[in-house]
Scaffold this motif. Sequence first.
Motif, PDB file in Angstrom:
ATOM      1  N   GLU A 270       0.829  -1.212   0.000  1.00  0.00           N
ATOM      2  CA  GLU A 270       0.000   0.000   0.000  1.00  0.00           C
ATOM      3  C   GLU A 270       0.862   1.260   0.000  1.00  0.00           C
ATOM      4  N   LYS A 271       1.953   1.220   0.769  1.00  0.00           N
ATOM      5  CA  LYS A 271       2.867   2.366   0.816  1.00  0.00           C
ATOM      6  C   LYS A 271       3.503   2.598  -0.559  1.00  0.00           C
ATOM      7  N   ALA A 272       3.855   1.516  -1.252  1.00  0.00           N
ATOM      8  CA  ALA A 272       4.433   1.631  -2.591  1.00  0.00           C
ATOM      9  C   ALA A 272       3.426   2.236  -3.564  1.00  0.00           C
ATOM     10  N   ALA A 273       2.169   1.828  -3.449  1.00  0.00           N
ATOM     11  CA  ALA A 273       1.135   2.391  -4.315  1.00  0.00           C
ATOM     12  C   ALA A 273       0.937   3.875  -4.035  1.00  0.00           C
ATOM     13  N   GLN A 274       1.005   4.240  -2.762  1.00  0.00           N
ATOM     14  CA  GLN A 274       0.859   5.646  -2.382  1.00  0.00           C
ATOM     15  C   GLN A 274       2.026   6.478  -2.925  1.00  0.00           C
ATOM     16  N   ARG A 275       3.251   5.947  -2.831  1.00  0.00           N
ATOM     17  CA  ARG A 275       4.423   6.650  -3.381  1.00  0.00           C
ATOM     18  C   ARG A 275       4.287   6.835  -4.890  1.00  0.00           C
ATOM     19  N   GLN A 276       3.803   5.797  -5.563  1.00  0.00           N
ATOM     20  CA  GLN A 276       3.631   5.876  -7.012  1.00  0.00           C
ATOM     21  C   GLN A 276       2.607   6.949  -7.369  1.00  0.00           C
ATOM     22  N   GLN A 277       1.523   7.028  -6.611  1.00  0.00           N
ATOM     23  CA  GLN A 277       0.495   8.033  -6.849  1.00  0.00           C
ATOM     24  C   GLN A 277       1.064   9.439  -6.635  1.00  0.00           C
ATOM     25  N   GLN A 278       1.880   9.607  -5.585  1.00  0.00           N
ATOM     26  CA  GLN A 278       2.500  10.909  -5.335  1.00  0.00           C
ATOM     27  C   GLN A 278       3.429  11.294  -6.476  1.00  0.00           C
ATOM     28  N   LYS A 279       4.179  10.329  -7.006  1.00  0.00           N
ATOM     29  CA  LYS A 279       5.065  10.599  -8.135  1.00  0.00           C
ATOM     30  C   LYS A 279       4.273  11.076  -9.346  1.00  0.00           C
ATOM     31  N   GLU A 280       3.165  10.387  -9.620  1.00  0.00           N
ATOM     32  CA  GLU A 280       2.346  10.750 -10.767  1.00  0.00           C
ATOM     33  C   GLU A 280       1.720  12.134 -10.586  1.00  0.00           C
ATOM     34  N   GLU A 281       1.284  12.452  -9.368  1.00  0.00           N
ATOM     35  CA  GLU A 281       0.727  13.777  -9.097  1.00  0.00           C
ATOM     36  C   GLU A 281       1.789  14.853  -9.288  1.00  0.00           C
ATOM     37  N   TYR A 282       3.022  14.578  -8.841  1.00  0.00           N
ATOM     38  CA  TYR A 282       4.108  15.547  -8.988  1.00  0.00           C
ATOM     39  C   TYR A 282       4.452  15.751 -10.464  1.00  0.00           C
ATOM     40  N   LYS A 283       4.458  14.650 -11.248  1.00  0.00           N
ATOM     41  CA  LYS A 283       4.721  14.781 -12.684  1.00  0.00           C
ATOM     42  C   LYS A 283       3.640  15.608 -13.364  1.00  0.00           C
ATOM     43  N   ALA A 284       2.387  15.393 -12.951  1.00  0.00           N
ATOM     44  CA  ALA A 284       1.286  16.180 -13.516  1.00  0.00           C
ATOM     45  C   ALA A 284       1.425  17.647 -13.132  1.00  0.00           C
ATOM     46  N   TYR A 285       1.843  17.900 -11.884  1.00  0.00           N
ATOM     47  CA  TYR A 285       2.063  19.278 -11.427  1.00  0.00           C
ATOM     48  C   TYR A 285       3.162  19.940 -12.249  1.00  0.00           C
ATOM     49  N   LEU A 286       4.265  19.214 -12.496  1.00  0.00           N
ATOM     50  CA  LEU A 286       5.364  19.785 -13.286  1.00  0.00           C
ATOM     51  C   LEU A 286       4.959  20.037 -14.731  1.00  0.00           C
ATOM     52  N   ALA A 287       4.004  19.284 -15.231  1.00  0.00           N
ATOM     53  CA  ALA A 287       3.536  19.493 -16.603  1.00  0.00           C
ATOM     54  C   ALA A 287       2.598  20.690 -16.704  1.00  0.00           C
ATOM     55  N   SER A 288       2.014  21.119 -15.587  1.00  0.00           N
ATOM     56  CA  SER A 288       1.104  22.264 -15.601  1.00  0.00           C
ATOM     57  C   SER A 288       1.902  23.565 -15.729  1.00  0.00           C
ATOM     58  N   PRO A 289       1.275  24.634 -16.200  1.00  0.00           N
ATOM     59  CA  PRO A 289       1.973  25.920 -16.316  1.00  0.00           C
ATOM     60  C   PRO A 289       2.521  26.425 -14.977  1.00  0.00           C
ATOM     61  N   GLU A 290       1.751  26.250 -13.917  1.00  0.00           N
ATOM     62  CA  GLU A 290       2.210  26.702 -12.595  1.00  0.00           C
ATOM     63  C   GLU A 290       3.437  25.913 -12.142  1.00  0.00           C
ATOM     64  N   GLY A 291       3.419  24.604 -12.357  1.00  0.00           N
ATOM     65  CA  GLY A 291       4.551  23.759 -11.986  1.00  0.00           C
ATOM     66  C   GLY A 291       5.795  24.093 -12.785  1.00  0.00           C
ATOM     67  N   ARG A 292       5.609  24.325 -14.080  1.00  0.00           N
ATOM     68  CA  ARG A 292       6.752  24.710 -14.916  1.00  0.00           C
ATOM     69  C   ARG A 292       7.336  26.042 -14.463  1.00  0.00           C
ATOM     70  N   CYS A 293       6.473  26.986 -14.096  1.00  0.00           N
ATOM     71  CA  CYS A 293       6.927  28.297 -13.617  1.00  0.00           C
ATOM     72  C   CYS A 293       7.740  28.134 -12.333  1.00  0.00           C
ATOM     73  N   ASP A 294       7.219  27.354 -11.374  1.00  0.00           N
ATOM     74  CA  ASP A 294       7.921  27.142 -10.105  1.00  0.00           C
ATOM     75  C   ASP A 294       9.257  26.443 -10.317  1.00  0.00           C
ATOM     76  N   LYS A 295       9.277  25.422 -11.176  1.00  0.00           N
ATOM     77  CA  LYS A 295      10.511  24.683 -11.440  1.00  0.00           C
ATOM     78  C   LYS A 295      11.541  25.584 -12.125  1.00  0.00           C
ATOM     79  N   ALA A 296      11.104  26.388 -13.099  1.00  0.00           N
ATOM     80  CA  ALA A 296      12.023  27.296 -13.790  1.00  0.00           C
ATOM     81  C   ALA A 296      12.606  28.311 -12.806  1.00  0.00           C
ATOM     82  N   ALA A 297      11.773  28.838 -11.924  1.00  0.00           N
ATOM     83  CA  ALA A 297      12.246  29.821 -10.943  1.00  0.00           C
ATOM     84  C   ALA A 297      13.251  29.188  -9.986  1.00  0.00           C
ATOM     85  N   ALA A 298      12.955  27.989  -9.516  1.00  0.00           N
ATOM     86  CA  ALA A 298      13.872  27.317  -8.588  1.00  0.00           C
ATOM     87  C   ALA A 298      15.215  27.027  -9.241  1.00  0.00           C
TER      88      ALA A 298
END
Length: 147
Positions: free
Chosen positions: A74-102
Motif C-alpha cells: 500500500e505504501k508503494a502504491a501511495q508513493r507511485q500516486q504521489q510521483k504521478e501527481e508531482y509529474k502532472a504538477y510539473l507538466a502544468s503551467p504553474e509547476g513549470r513556472c515554479d521549477k524554472a524559478a527554482a
Amino acid sequence: MNTLELKSGDKIGVFFYDDKRGTKAVIEEVIHISSSGTITLKNGTRYNRNGREVGALGEGTYLCTVEKAQAVIEKAAQRQQQKEEYKAYLASPEGRCDKAAALAVNAAIKALNQYGWYADVDGRMDVMELEIEQIIKKYVSEHEPTS
C-alpha cells in the motif's frame, strides 16, 4: 514471525526493501517446508528457518507477515500516486513556472558563490534567494515560453 508454524499452501509476505530506492514487498505461497525448516515458495525461492533468503547474491529478501507485506505494498502504491501527481504538477503551467524559478535561483546562487560575491552574512541569503525567485516568477507569469 514464527516460521515453524507455517504449512504448505499458507500465504506469506516477502519483504524486499523500504528505503530511498522505494518500497517493495510481495505475497507468495509456501509450497514446501523441509525437516530442517527450509521454506520453499511457489516461485522457487528458498528461505532458512529464520526467514532469510538462502543463496542470495547481494542484499537478500526475508519473510514477513502478510499484514506487513500488505502495508508495504500500500505504501508503494501511495508513493507511485504521489510521483504521478508531482509529474502532472510539473507538466502544468504553474509547476513549470515554479521549477524554472527554482532552477534559475540555484544557478544564480552557484554563479555568485563561484566568483566569491555571495556569502550568508546575517541571514541575507534567504532574503536574496526569495527576491530573485519573486522576480523570475513575475517575469515568467508575464511572458509565454518561446518553445
